[in-house]
Design a protein around this motif. Structure first.
Motif, PDB file in Angstrom:
ATOM      1  N   VAL A  41       0.855  -1.193   0.000  1.00  0.00           N
ATOM      2  CA  VAL A  41       0.000   0.000   0.000  1.00  0.00           C
ATOM      3  C   VAL A  41       0.889   1.241   0.000  1.00  0.00           C
ATOM      4  N   GLU A  42       0.576   2.166  -0.881  1.00  0.00           N
ATOM      5  CA  GLU A  42       1.381   3.382  -1.031  1.00  0.00           C
ATOM      6  C   GLU A  42       1.349   4.227   0.235  1.00  0.00           C
ATOM      7  N   ARG A  43       0.153   4.560   0.703  1.00  0.00           N
ATOM      8  CA  ARG A  43       0.018   5.336   1.937  1.00  0.00           C
ATOM      9  C   ARG A  43      -1.444   5.422   2.341  1.00  0.00           C
ATOM     10  N   ILE A  44      -1.684   6.015   3.503  1.00  0.00           N
ATOM     11  CA  ILE A  44      -3.041   6.205   4.019  1.00  0.00           C
ATOM     12  C   ILE A  44      -3.262   7.692   4.286  1.00  0.00           C
ATOM     13  N   ILE A  45      -4.412   8.180   3.827  1.00  0.00           N
ATOM     14  CA  ILE A  45      -4.777   9.591   4.011  1.00  0.00           C
ATOM     15  C   ILE A  45      -5.883   9.663   5.068  1.00  0.00           C
ATOM     16  N   LEU A  46      -5.694  10.523   6.056  1.00  0.00           N
ATOM     17  CA  LEU A  46      -6.687  10.683   7.125  1.00  0.00           C
ATOM     18  C   LEU A  46      -7.705  11.758   6.767  1.00  0.00           C
ATOM     19  N   VAL A  47      -8.972  11.501   7.117  1.00  0.00           N
ATOM     20  CA  VAL A  47     -10.026  12.483   6.841  1.00  0.00           C
ATOM     21  C   VAL A  47     -10.851  12.770   8.094  1.00  0.00           C
ATOM     22  N   GLU A  48     -11.352  13.993   8.160  1.00  0.00           N
ATOM     23  CA  GLU A  48     -12.191  14.436   9.282  1.00  0.00           C
ATOM     24  C   GLU A  48     -13.628  13.954   9.081  1.00  0.00           C
ATOM     25  N   GLU A  49     -14.397  13.953  10.160  1.00  0.00           N
ATOM     26  CA  GLU A  49     -15.795  13.517  10.094  1.00  0.00           C
ATOM     27  C   GLU A  49     -16.618  14.360   9.105  1.00  0.00           C
ATOM     28  N   GLU A  50     -16.389  15.669   9.108  1.00  0.00           N
ATOM     29  CA  GLU A  50     -17.151  16.537   8.196  1.00  0.00           C
ATOM     30  C   GLU A  50     -16.826  16.202   6.745  1.00  0.00           C
ATOM     31  N   GLU A  51     -15.574  15.850   6.479  1.00  0.00           N
ATOM     32  CA  GLU A  51     -15.159  15.511   5.110  1.00  0.00           C
ATOM     33  C   GLU A  51     -15.818  14.203   4.649  1.00  0.00           C
ATOM     34  N   ILE A  52     -15.981  13.256   5.577  1.00  0.00           N
ATOM     35  CA  ILE A  52     -16.655  11.989   5.258  1.00  0.00           C
ATOM     36  C   ILE A  52     -18.112  12.266   4.888  1.00  0.00           C
ATOM     37  N   ILE A  53     -18.777  13.076   5.718  1.00  0.00           N
ATOM     38  CA  ILE A  53     -20.196  13.392   5.487  1.00  0.00           C
ATOM     39  C   ILE A  53     -20.366  14.131   4.162  1.00  0.00           C
ATOM     40  N   GLU A  54     -19.468  15.071   3.886  1.00  0.00           N
ATOM     41  CA  GLU A  54     -19.558  15.851   2.642  1.00  0.00           C
ATOM     42  C   GLU A  54     -19.369  14.952   1.415  1.00  0.00           C
ATOM     43  N   ALA A  55     -18.415  14.026   1.495  1.00  0.00           N
ATOM     44  CA  ALA A  55     -18.158  13.107   0.376  1.00  0.00           C
ATOM     45  C   ALA A  55     -19.351  12.172   0.161  1.00  0.00           C
ATOM     46  N   MET A  56     -19.917  11.705   1.267  1.00  0.00           N
ATOM     47  CA  MET A  56     -21.084  10.820   1.198  1.00  0.00           C
ATOM     48  C   MET A  56     -22.262  11.558   0.541  1.00  0.00           C
ATOM     49  N   LYS A  57     -22.480  12.780   0.981  1.00  0.00           N
ATOM     50  CA  LYS A  57     -23.579  13.598   0.462  1.00  0.00           C
ATOM     51  C   LYS A  57     -23.396  13.857  -1.038  1.00  0.00           C
ATOM     52  N   LEU A  58     -22.177  14.119  -1.432  1.00  0.00           N
ATOM     53  CA  LEU A  58     -21.862  14.405  -2.835  1.00  0.00           C
ATOM     54  C   LEU A  58     -22.208  13.207  -3.728  1.00  0.00           C
ATOM     55  N   ILE A  59     -21.860  12.013  -3.281  1.00  0.00           N
ATOM     56  CA  ILE A  59     -22.164  10.817  -4.079  1.00  0.00           C
ATOM     57  C   ILE A  59     -23.669  10.554  -4.120  1.00  0.00           C
ATOM     58  N   TRP A  60     -24.344  10.711  -2.977  1.00  0.00           N
ATOM     59  CA  TRP A  60     -25.806  10.539  -2.963  1.00  0.00           C
ATOM     60  C   TRP A  60     -26.454  11.508  -3.952  1.00  0.00           C
ATOM     61  N   GLU A  61     -26.019  12.778  -3.896  1.00  0.00           N
ATOM     62  CA  GLU A  61     -26.668  13.815  -4.703  1.00  0.00           C
ATOM     63  C   GLU A  61     -26.307  13.716  -6.183  1.00  0.00           C
ATOM     64  N   ARG A  62     -25.036  13.503  -6.471  1.00  0.00           N
ATOM     65  CA  ARG A  62     -24.572  13.570  -7.865  1.00  0.00           C
ATOM     66  C   ARG A  62     -24.655  12.232  -8.599  1.00  0.00           C
ATOM     67  N   MET A  63     -24.368  11.125  -7.879  1.00  0.00           N
ATOM     68  CA  MET A  63     -24.377   9.806  -8.520  1.00  0.00           C
ATOM     69  C   MET A  63     -25.742   9.138  -8.411  1.00  0.00           C
ATOM     70  N   LYS A  64     -26.575   9.647  -7.490  1.00  0.00           N
ATOM     71  CA  LYS A  64     -27.908   9.062  -7.237  1.00  0.00           C
ATOM     72  C   LYS A  64     -27.815   7.609  -6.767  1.00  0.00           C
ATOM     73  N   ILE A  65     -26.797   7.314  -5.987  1.00  0.00           N
ATOM     74  CA  ILE A  65     -26.658   5.962  -5.431  1.00  0.00           C
ATOM     75  C   ILE A  65     -26.477   6.036  -3.908  1.00  0.00           C
ATOM     76  N   ILE A  66     -26.902   4.963  -3.227  1.00  0.00           N
ATOM     77  CA  ILE A  66     -26.813   4.898  -1.770  1.00  0.00           C
ATOM     78  C   ILE A  66     -25.475   4.270  -1.375  1.00  0.00           C
ATOM     79  N   ILE A  67     -24.699   5.007  -0.592  1.00  0.00           N
ATOM     80  CA  ILE A  67     -23.452   4.450  -0.047  1.00  0.00           C
ATOM     81  C   ILE A  67     -23.446   4.682   1.462  1.00  0.00           C
ATOM     82  N   GLU A  68     -22.745   3.816   2.187  1.00  0.00           N
ATOM     83  CA  GLU A  68     -22.655   3.983   3.637  1.00  0.00           C
ATOM     84  C   GLU A  68     -21.467   4.896   3.975  1.00  0.00           C
TER      85      GLU A  68
END
Length: 311
Positions: free
Chosen positions: A246-273
């Motif tokens: 594995v090349e490396r691991i990138i850490l993300v904040e809780e708000e960044e997780i929620i924003e990414a999740m919301k973006l996929i729900w809204e733009r891709m129209k698919i359900i992700i956890e």
């Protein structure tokens, strides 16, 4: 371990899994500044990539062991995966679940004909109960992530992704117990001559990030993250693969997780956890480094409680 071995694994599990779609979005590409290809394991049987590893682990057992059933401890996706895989293959599955596991997940396990044994919610209590069930039933214990057959099975998602998109420069996955990222790294190593694997991990459960830095398995004192599938820790089977491939691991904040999740729900129209959104959040966090690259992302699952969304 070689390419032919992983091809055999893939052929073994094919009758028991879906070949999931690879989706892309022009708008997401513009936001991320690169070409993003989502391997949608949220469309997998039981809603997550774990069906692949569960099926491979069961199919690798001798007929004698298979007939005695399998046992695991899991509060979520692997509980469902092992139950469904066992049901399809025609054997019994004993699932140790913490007493505080969501009822929706218990109902899913029951729906797949898994036998639920409840335990206290601590990792030690779960392990002790699984050992007790193993002794009483003769069932084979299968770990959700720290098992060679499980790891190899999880890698089949990447085999399919690279067959469809051989030009990928990077593949991002979330990191929890380490089974998915280890399997992904092995598949990328043998099915691509350039593709690097990067993990996304919640900052609030950063044991894998710290483990890569220290060179030994680290643990979390707290795991206060919305990404409930990533609250587990690495094991001695997957950690060496992660360190090596594995090349490396990138850490993300809780708000960044929620924003990414919301973006996929809204733009891709698919359900992700939430756990699935961590890999995409990691790409967005450091998108300058991946400008104009071809990037695969394993959407690990879509088993989300829609009555309890973070947005």
């Amino acid at each position: 371990m070689n390419k032919e071995f992983l091809i055999q694994v893939h052929n073994r599990v094919k009758p028991y899994i879906h070949k999931t779609a690879v989706l892309s979005s022009q708008l997401i590409n513009e936001i991320a500044g690169c070409n993003v290809f989502f391997k949608c394991e949220n469309f997998q049987k039981m809603g997550a990539f774990k069906m692949r590893g569960a099926a491979n682990a069961i199919l690798n057992l001798s007929e004698e062991d298979r007939n005695k059933g399998v046992v695991t401890h899991s509060s979520g996706n692997f509980a469902q995966a092992l139950s469904l895989a066992a049901n399809k293959i025609g054997i019994e599955a004993y699932i140790v679940m913490p007493e505080n596991a969501p009822q929706v997940k218990k109902n899913a396990v029951k729906g797949y004909k898994g036998h639920i044994i409840e335990s206290e919610s601590t990792p030690i209590a779960r392990e002790q109960m699984a050992e007790k069930v193993k002794q009483e039933t003769g069932a084979t214990f299968i770990h959700p992530s720290n098992d060679d057959d499980v790891i190899h099975g999880q890698g089949t998602a990447t085999i399919e992704l690279l067959e469809e998109r051989p030009q990928l420069d990077y593949i991002f996955t979330p990191v929890g117990g380490g089974g998915l990222i280890a399997g992904t790294a092995l598949a990328a190593k043998y099915f691509s001559d350039k593709c690097k694997v990067i993990g996304g991990e919640p900052k609030n459960a950063d044991d894998a990030y710290r483990s890569m830095k220290s060179g030994k398995i680290e643990f979390n004192k707290t795991t206060n993250t919305i990404a409930d599938g990533l609250r587990t820790f690495l094991g001695d089977r997957n950690f060496p693969i992660i360190m090596n491939d594995v090349e490396r691991i990138i850490l993300v904040e809780e708000e960044e997780i929620i924003e990414a999740m919301k973006l996929i729900w809204e733009r891709m129209k698919i359900i992700i956890e939430p756990s699935s959104a961590v890999a995409f959040a990691a790409l967005l966090k450091e998108k300058e480094q991946f400008k104009n690259k071809d990037v695969g992302i394993i959407i690990s699952g879509g088993n989300v409680d829609v009555s309890n969304l973070p947005f």
